[in-house]
Motif scaffolding. Structure first.
Motif, PDB file in Angstrom:
ATOM      1  N   CYS A  75       0.816  -1.218   0.000  1.00 27.95           N
ATOM      2  CA  CYS A  75       0.000   0.000   0.000  1.00 27.95           C
ATOM      3  C   CYS A  75       0.854   1.276   0.000  1.00 27.95           C
ATOM      4  O   CYS A  75       0.323   2.368   0.122  1.00 27.95           O
ATOM      5  CB  CYS A  75      -1.007  -0.003   1.142  1.00 27.95           C
ATOM      6  SG  CYS A  75      -0.295  -0.045   2.775  1.00 27.95           S
ATOM      7  N   ILE A  76       2.151   1.128  -0.180  1.00 21.62           N
ATOM      8  CA  ILE A  76       3.029   2.299  -0.290  1.00 21.62           C
ATOM      9  C   ILE A  76       3.340   2.481  -1.775  1.00 21.62           C
ATOM     10  O   ILE A  76       4.088   1.705  -2.368  1.00 21.62           O
ATOM     11  CB  ILE A  76       4.308   2.145   0.552  1.00 21.62           C
ATOM     12  CG1 ILE A  76       3.924   2.005   2.031  1.00 21.62           C
ATOM     13  CG2 ILE A  76       5.238   3.340   0.332  1.00 21.62           C
ATOM     14  CD1 ILE A  76       5.086   1.730   2.967  1.00 21.62           C
ATOM     15  N   LEU A  77       2.719   3.504  -2.379  1.00 20.27           N
ATOM     16  CA  LEU A  77       2.847   3.725  -3.818  1.00 20.27           C
ATOM     17  C   LEU A  77       4.212   4.285  -4.194  1.00 20.27           C
ATOM     18  O   LEU A  77       4.736   3.990  -5.263  1.00 20.27           O
ATOM     19  CB  LEU A  77       1.755   4.683  -4.296  1.00 20.27           C
ATOM     20  CG  LEU A  77       0.311   4.274  -3.977  1.00 20.27           C
ATOM     21  CD1 LEU A  77      -0.652   5.340  -4.448  1.00 20.27           C
ATOM     22  CD2 LEU A  77      -0.012   2.927  -4.606  1.00 20.27           C
ATOM     23  N   ALA A  78       4.778   5.116  -3.325  1.00 16.36           N
ATOM     24  CA  ALA A  78       6.098   5.706  -3.561  1.00 16.36           C
ATOM     25  C   ALA A  78       6.713   6.013  -2.203  1.00 16.36           C
ATOM     26  O   ALA A  78       5.997   6.335  -1.257  1.00 16.36           O
ATOM     27  CB  ALA A  78       5.974   6.979  -4.388  1.00 16.36           C
ATOM     28  N   ARG A  79       8.039   5.898  -2.146  1.00 14.21           N
ATOM     29  CA  ARG A  79       8.719   6.137  -0.867  1.00 14.21           C
ATOM     30  C   ARG A  79      10.085   6.753  -1.124  1.00 14.21           C
ATOM     31  O   ARG A  79      10.777   6.362  -2.064  1.00 14.21           O
ATOM     32  CB  ARG A  79       8.872   4.815  -0.118  1.00 14.21           C
ATOM     33  CG  ARG A  79       9.608   4.932   1.180  1.00 14.21           C
ATOM     34  CD  ARG A  79       9.723   3.578   1.852  1.00 14.21           C
ATOM     35  NE  ARG A  79      10.719   3.631   2.911  1.00 14.21           N
ATOM     36  CZ  ARG A  79      11.376   2.579   3.349  1.00 14.21           C
ATOM     37  NH1 ARG A  79      11.133   1.386   2.860  1.00 14.21           N
ATOM     38  NH2 ARG A  79      12.260   2.707   4.306  1.00 14.21           N
ATOM     39  N   THR A  80      10.426   7.704  -0.301  1.00 17.92           N
ATOM     40  CA  THR A  80      11.748   8.311  -0.387  1.00 17.92           C
ATOM     41  C   THR A  80      12.364   8.321   1.008  1.00 17.92           C
ATOM     42  O   THR A  80      11.656   8.418   2.000  1.00 17.92           O
ATOM     43  CB  THR A  80      11.670   9.736  -0.994  1.00 17.92           C
ATOM     44  OG1 THR A  80      12.985  10.266  -1.112  1.00 17.92           O
ATOM     45  CG2 THR A  80      10.834  10.660  -0.153  1.00 17.92           C
ATOM     46  N   HIS A  81      13.674   8.181   1.060  1.00 15.68           N
ATOM     47  CA  HIS A  81      14.394   8.109   2.327  1.00 15.68           C
ATOM     48  C   HIS A  81      15.529   9.131   2.283  1.00 15.68           C
ATOM     49  O   HIS A  81      16.290   9.175   1.305  1.00 15.68           O
ATOM     50  CB  HIS A  81      14.961   6.702   2.531  1.00 15.68           C
ATOM     51  CG  HIS A  81      15.734   6.538   3.788  1.00 15.68           C
ATOM     52  ND1 HIS A  81      15.144   6.162   4.975  1.00 15.68           N
ATOM     53  CD2 HIS A  81      17.058   6.697   4.058  1.00 15.68           C
ATOM     54  CE1 HIS A  81      16.077   6.094   5.917  1.00 15.68           C
ATOM     55  NE2 HIS A  81      17.246   6.408   5.376  1.00 15.68           N
ATOM     56  N   HIS A  82      15.630   9.955   3.316  1.00 16.46           N
ATOM     57  CA  HIS A  82      16.656  10.993   3.372  1.00 16.46           C
ATOM     58  C   HIS A  82      17.342  10.979   4.729  1.00 16.46           C
ATOM     59  O   HIS A  82      16.749  10.595   5.732  1.00 16.46           O
ATOM     60  CB  HIS A  82      16.032  12.385   3.160  1.00 16.46           C
ATOM     61  CG  HIS A  82      15.309  12.509   1.868  1.00 16.46           C
ATOM     62  ND1 HIS A  82      15.948  12.786   0.699  1.00 16.46           N
ATOM     63  CD2 HIS A  82      14.002  12.362   1.559  1.00 16.46           C
ATOM     64  CE1 HIS A  82      15.075  12.825  -0.286  1.00 16.46           C
ATOM     65  NE2 HIS A  82      13.887  12.563   0.220  1.00 16.46           N
ATOM     66  N   HIS A  83      18.571  11.447   4.747  1.00 11.75           N
ATOM     67  CA  HIS A  83      19.314  11.623   5.993  1.00 11.75           C
ATOM     68  C   HIS A  83      19.396  13.113   6.268  1.00 11.75           C
ATOM     69  O   HIS A  83      19.788  13.893   5.407  1.00 11.75           O
ATOM     70  CB  HIS A  83      20.713  11.008   5.891  1.00 11.75           C
ATOM     71  CG  HIS A  83      20.663   9.534   5.687  1.00 11.75           C
ATOM     72  ND1 HIS A  83      20.637   8.647   6.731  1.00 11.75           N
ATOM     73  CD2 HIS A  83      20.587   8.793   4.562  1.00 11.75           C
ATOM     74  CE1 HIS A  83      20.560   7.420   6.257  1.00 11.75           C
ATOM     75  NE2 HIS A  83      20.526   7.475   4.936  1.00 11.75           N
ATOM     76  N   ALA A  84      18.993  13.508   7.463  1.00 14.43           N
ATOM     77  CA  ALA A  84      19.021  14.908   7.875  1.00 14.43           C
ATOM     78  C   ALA A  84      19.729  14.974   9.221  1.00 14.43           C
ATOM     79  O   ALA A  84      19.111  14.770  10.262  1.00 14.43           O
ATOM     80  CB  ALA A  84      17.606  15.464   7.974  1.00 14.43           C
ATOM     81  N   GLY A  85      21.015  15.204   9.188  1.00 15.33           N
ATOM     82  CA  GLY A  85      21.785  15.178  10.425  1.00 15.33           C
ATOM     83  C   GLY A  85      21.780  13.780  11.003  1.00 15.33           C
ATOM     84  O   GLY A  85      22.110  12.814  10.318  1.00 15.33           O
ATOM     85  N   GLU A  86      21.361  13.659  12.243  1.00 18.26           N
ATOM     86  CA  GLU A  86      21.316  12.348  12.909  1.00 18.26           C
ATOM     87  C   GLU A  86      19.994  11.625  12.685  1.00 18.26           C
ATOM     88  O   GLU A  86      19.811  10.512  13.173  1.00 18.26           O
ATOM     89  CB  GLU A  86      21.555  12.528  14.405  1.00 18.26           C
ATOM     90  CG  GLU A  86      22.939  13.049  14.729  1.00 18.26           C
ATOM     91  CD  GLU A  86      23.148  13.229  16.221  1.00 18.26           C
ATOM     92  OE1 GLU A  86      22.342  12.712  17.016  1.00 18.26           O
ATOM     93  OE2 GLU A  86      24.126  13.892  16.585  1.00 18.26           O
ATOM     94  N   ALA A  87      19.095  12.242  11.950  1.00 18.52           N
ATOM     95  CA  ALA A  87      17.774  11.652  11.733  1.00 18.52           C
ATOM     96  C   ALA A  87      17.655  11.063  10.338  1.00 18.52           C
ATOM     97  O   ALA A  87      18.280  11.519   9.393  1.00 18.52           O
ATOM     98  CB  ALA A  87      16.697  12.707  11.939  1.00 18.52           C
ATOM     99  N   CYS A  88      16.816  10.044  10.235  1.00 21.06           N
ATOM    100  CA  CYS A  88      16.411   9.493   8.944  1.00 21.06           C
ATOM    101  C   CYS A  88      14.957   9.891   8.736  1.00 21.06           C
ATOM    102  O   CYS A  88      14.139   9.787   9.660  1.00 21.06           O
ATOM    103  CB  CYS A  88      16.522   7.973   8.933  1.00 21.06           C
ATOM    104  SG  CYS A  88      18.218   7.392   8.931  1.00 21.06           S
ATOM    105  N   VAL A  89      14.647  10.327   7.531  1.00 18.23           N
ATOM    106  CA  VAL A  89      13.287  10.760   7.213  1.00 18.23           C
ATOM    107  C   VAL A  89      12.774   9.922   6.057  1.00 18.23           C
ATOM    108  O   VAL A  89      13.382   9.882   4.983  1.00 18.23           O
ATOM    109  CB  VAL A  89      13.256  12.261   6.840  1.00 18.23           C
ATOM    110  CG1 VAL A  89      11.837  12.692   6.512  1.00 18.23           C
ATOM    111  CG2 VAL A  89      13.843  13.114   7.947  1.00 18.23           C
ATOM    112  N   ASP A  90      11.662   9.235   6.299  1.00 19.31           N
ATOM    113  CA  ASP A  90      10.983   8.481   5.256  1.00 19.31           C
ATOM    114  C   ASP A  90       9.678   9.193   4.932  1.00 19.31           C
ATOM    115  O   ASP A  90       8.925   9.560   5.845  1.00 19.31           O
ATOM    116  CB  ASP A  90      10.661   7.055   5.736  1.00 19.31           C
ATOM    117  CG  ASP A  90      11.869   6.166   5.729  1.00 19.31           C
ATOM    118  OD1 ASP A  90      12.194   5.643   4.653  1.00 19.31           O
ATOM    119  OD2 ASP A  90      12.495   6.003   6.793  1.00 19.31           O
ATOM    120  N   ILE A  91       9.428   9.375   3.647  1.00 17.53           N
ATOM    121  CA  ILE A  91       8.178   9.986   3.206  1.00 17.53           C
ATOM    122  C   ILE A  91       7.556   9.035   2.199  1.00 17.53           C
ATOM    123  O   ILE A  91       8.216   8.626   1.231  1.00 17.53           O
ATOM    124  CB  ILE A  91       8.421  11.368   2.564  1.00 17.53           C
ATOM    125  CG1 ILE A  91       9.137  12.284   3.551  1.00 17.53           C
ATOM    126  CG2 ILE A  91       7.097  11.980   2.093  1.00 17.53           C
ATOM    127  CD1 ILE A  91       9.660  13.562   2.933  1.00 17.53           C
TER     128      ILE A  91
END
Length: 128
Positions: A78-94
């Motif tokens: 059910c995840i049509l598109a996903r992006t993963h980014h590194h922002a400092g010490e955090a990981c961000v998934d959208i």
């Protein structure tokens, strides 16, 4: 009609509410009413069975990124598109998500159980 009732909050939270209401130039009551209405809508949206479409934002810190990836991979249907980014010490998934509301609610609940993870699902439409 309005109804009053007592709520106990920490001094720190009250100070933040007062500062925000002052900055936004709205009363404390109006600010709290708007915030509660928004949170209740967000939290109850998925409780009504339907096919839903929205954006899932997940921020993870420490070693929690691998656990987040496992949850998101488990629900890849059910995840049509996903992006993963590194922002400092955090990981961000959208992710752009579409699926039955009960499945999306399950994803949210699994992510909330992971330490050092914050998640937010923003619905933007029901699929007919």
């Amino acid at each position: 009609m309005k109804r009053r009732f007592g709520v106990s909050l920490s001094e720190e939270l009250v100070e933040k509410i007062d500062a925000l209401s002052s900055e936004l130039k709205v009363s404390r009551s109006k600010l709290i009413q708007d915030i509660l209405a928004e949170v209740i809508e967000d939290r109850t949206h998925l409780l009504t069975p339907h096919t839903c479409r929205g954006v899932l934002i997940v921020v993870s810190r420490g070693g929690s990124s691998d656990l987040v990836s496992k949850v998101l991979e488990r629900y890849s249907h059910c995840i049509l598109a996903r992006t993963h980014h590194h922002a400092g010490e955090a990981c961000v998934d959208i992710g752009l998500v579409e699926g039955e509301s009960e499945v999306i609610l399950r994803i949210e609940r699994e992510l909330r159980r992971i330490k050092d993870v914050g998640e937010r699902y923003l619905p933007f439409g029901c699929v007919r």
